[in-house]
Write a protein that holds these residues in place. Structure first.
Motif, mmCIF file in Angstrom:
data_model
loop_
_atom_site.group_PDB
_atom_site.id
_atom_site.type_symbol
_atom_site.label_atom_id
_atom_site.label_comp_id
_atom_site.label_asym_id
_atom_site.label_seq_id
_atom_site.Cartn_x
_atom_site.Cartn_y
_atom_site.Cartn_z
ATOM 1 N N VAL A 37 86.275 48.472 -30.324
ATOM 2 C CA VAL A 37 86.511 49.299 -29.152
ATOM 3 C C VAL A 37 87.958 49.757 -29.148
ATOM 4 C CG1 VAL A 37 87.017 47.281 -27.724
ATOM 5 C CG2 VAL A 37 86.324 49.422 -26.623
ATOM 6 N N MET A 38 88.165 50.971 -28.684
ATOM 7 C CA MET A 38 89.515 51.490 -28.456
ATOM 8 C C MET A 38 89.560 52.073 -27.059
ATOM 9 S SD MET A 38 90.602 53.241 -32.092
ATOM 10 C CE MET A 38 92.384 53.034 -31.799
ATOM 11 N N GLY A 39 90.711 51.959 -26.443
ATOM 12 C CA GLY A 39 90.779 52.446 -25.074
ATOM 13 C C GLY A 39 92.190 52.752 -24.624
ATOM 14 N N TRP A 40 92.246 53.320 -23.443
ATOM 15 C CA TRP A 40 93.515 53.675 -22.819
ATOM 16 C C TRP A 40 93.609 52.990 -21.460
ATOM 17 C CZ3 TRP A 40 97.375 56.275 -25.117
ATOM 18 C CH2 TRP A 40 97.076 57.005 -26.271
ATOM 19 N N TYR A 41 94.710 52.312 -21.252
ATOM 20 C CA TYR A 41 95.035 51.728 -19.966
ATOM 21 C C TYR A 41 96.262 52.451 -19.426
ATOM 22 C CZ TYR A 41 91.888 47.821 -20.940
ATOM 23 O OH TYR A 41 90.781 47.049 -21.200
ATOM 24 N N ALA A 43 93.192 48.249 -28.718
ATOM 25 C CA ALA A 43 92.122 48.232 -29.712
ATOM 26 C C ALA A 43 91.730 46.801 -30.023
ATOM 27 C CB ALA A 43 92.568 48.930 -30.991
ATOM 28 N N GLU A 44 90.452 46.609 -30.290
ATOM 29 C CA GLU A 44 89.921 45.296 -30.682
ATOM 30 C C GLU A 44 89.014 45.473 -31.877
ATOM 31 O OE1 GLU A 44 87.974 43.573 -27.318
ATOM 32 O OE2 GLU A 44 89.741 43.672 -26.043
ATOM 33 N N GLY A 45 89.091 44.535 -32.788
ATOM 34 C CA GLY A 45 88.251 44.608 -33.971
ATOM 35 C C GLY A 45 88.531 43.445 -34.889
ATOM 36 N N THR A 46 88.379 43.665 -36.180
ATOM 37 C CA THR A 46 88.687 42.639 -37.173
ATOM 38 C C THR A 46 89.569 43.245 -38.263
ATOM 39 O OG1 THR A 46 86.662 43.115 -38.413
ATOM 40 C CG2 THR A 46 86.553 41.356 -36.772
ATOM 41 N N TYR A 47 90.381 42.395 -38.851
ATOM 42 C CA TYR A 47 91.288 42.854 -39.911
ATOM 43 C C TYR A 47 91.334 41.819 -41.006
ATOM 44 C CZ TYR A 47 94.971 39.582 -38.446
ATOM 45 O OH TYR A 47 95.690 38.450 -38.175
ATOM 46 N N TRP A 48 91.827 42.249 -42.139
ATOM 47 C CA TRP A 48 91.963 41.353 -43.284
ATOM 48 C C TRP A 48 93.285 40.601 -43.183
ATOM 49 C CZ3 TRP A 48 88.012 40.202 -46.220
ATOM 50 C CH2 TRP A 48 86.990 41.145 -46.420
ATOM 51 N N ARG A 49 93.190 39.294 -43.170
ATOM 52 C CA ARG A 49 94.364 38.432 -43.289
ATOM 53 C C ARG A 49 94.161 37.624 -44.556
ATOM 54 N NH1 ARG A 49 96.807 34.153 -38.829
ATOM 55 N NH2 ARG A 49 98.650 33.594 -40.027
ATOM 56 N N SER A 50 94.880 37.997 -45.572
ATOM 57 C CA SER A 50 94.656 37.463 -46.907
ATOM 58 C C SER A 50 93.224 37.819 -47.301
ATOM 59 C CB SER A 50 94.907 35.969 -46.932
ATOM 60 O OG SER A 50 94.707 35.443 -48.238
ATOM 61 N N ILE A 51 92.414 36.838 -47.619
ATOM 62 C CA ILE A 51 91.037 37.122 -48.020
ATOM 63 C C ILE A 51 90.058 36.878 -46.886
ATOM 64 C CG2 ILE A 51 91.515 36.586 -50.444
ATOM 65 C CD1 ILE A 51 90.135 33.889 -49.996
ATOM 66 N N TYR A 52 90.601 36.610 -45.707
ATOM 67 C CA TYR A 52 89.749 36.299 -44.567
ATOM 68 C C TYR A 52 89.780 37.435 -43.551
ATOM 69 C CZ TYR A 52 90.351 31.694 -46.623
ATOM 70 O OH TYR A 52 90.399 30.642 -47.505
ATOM 71 N N ARG A 53 88.746 37.514 -42.754
ATOM 72 C CA ARG A 53 88.689 38.486 -41.674
ATOM 73 C C ARG A 53 88.940 37.770 -40.351
ATOM 74 N NH1 ARG A 53 83.321 41.466 -43.720
ATOM 75 N NH2 ARG A 53 82.508 39.448 -43.098
ATOM 76 N N ASN A 54 89.913 38.279 -39.638
ATOM 77 C CA ASN A 54 90.266 37.713 -38.339
ATOM 78 C C ASN A 54 90.083 38.770 -37.261
ATOM 79 O OD1 ASN A 54 91.068 35.523 -39.826
ATOM 80 N ND2 ASN A 54 93.047 35.293 -38.806
#
Length: 123
Positions: free
Chosen positions: A33-37, A97-108
């Motif tokens: 999700v992405m948004g504006w506050y 914004a909320e989601g997942t990203y790559w931290r090293s070889i893991y998704r956080n």
């Protein structure tokens, strides 16, 4: 982590329009999700509009009918088109914004905020 950079704020006369942009950068795997506050002086931060990866949108009653949120998921960029602006729309507008990203070889999971862009509606 994931960084958000807003642009497009400024001074506009009542009844005018502005288009805000927010670009996310980093090792993003997915965006939920992405948004504006917005936050006016002396007031609590409030949601303006949001959009999910599925295309669902949510608008605050105070802006409904005057703003439109859109997103380019390929660029991880969200836009807020604001029309018929009123003095009470004056605030700092912050991208989220909320989601997942790559931290090293893991998704956080991540939840990020931009620095904000000032919108001032005044004659």
């Amino acid at each position: 982590q994931v960084q958000l950079a807003e642009s497009g704020g400024g001074l506009v006369q009542p009844g005018g329009s502005l288009r805000l942009s927010c670009a996310a950068s980093g090792r993003i795997f997915s965006m939920n999700v992405m948004g504006w506050y917005r936050q006016a002086p002396g007031k609590q931060r409030e949601l303006g509009a949001s959009i999910t990866s599925g295309g669902s949108t949510n608008y605050a009653d105070s802006v409904k009918g005057r703003v439109a949120i859109s997103v380019d998921w390929g660029k991880n960029t969200v836009y807020l088109q604001m029309n018929s602006l009123k003095p009470e729309d004056t605030a700092v507008y912050l991208c989220n914004a909320e989601g997942t990203y790559w931290r090293s070889i893991y998704r956080n999971a991540f939840g990020s905020w931009g620095q904000g862009t000032q919108v001032t509606v005044s004659s």
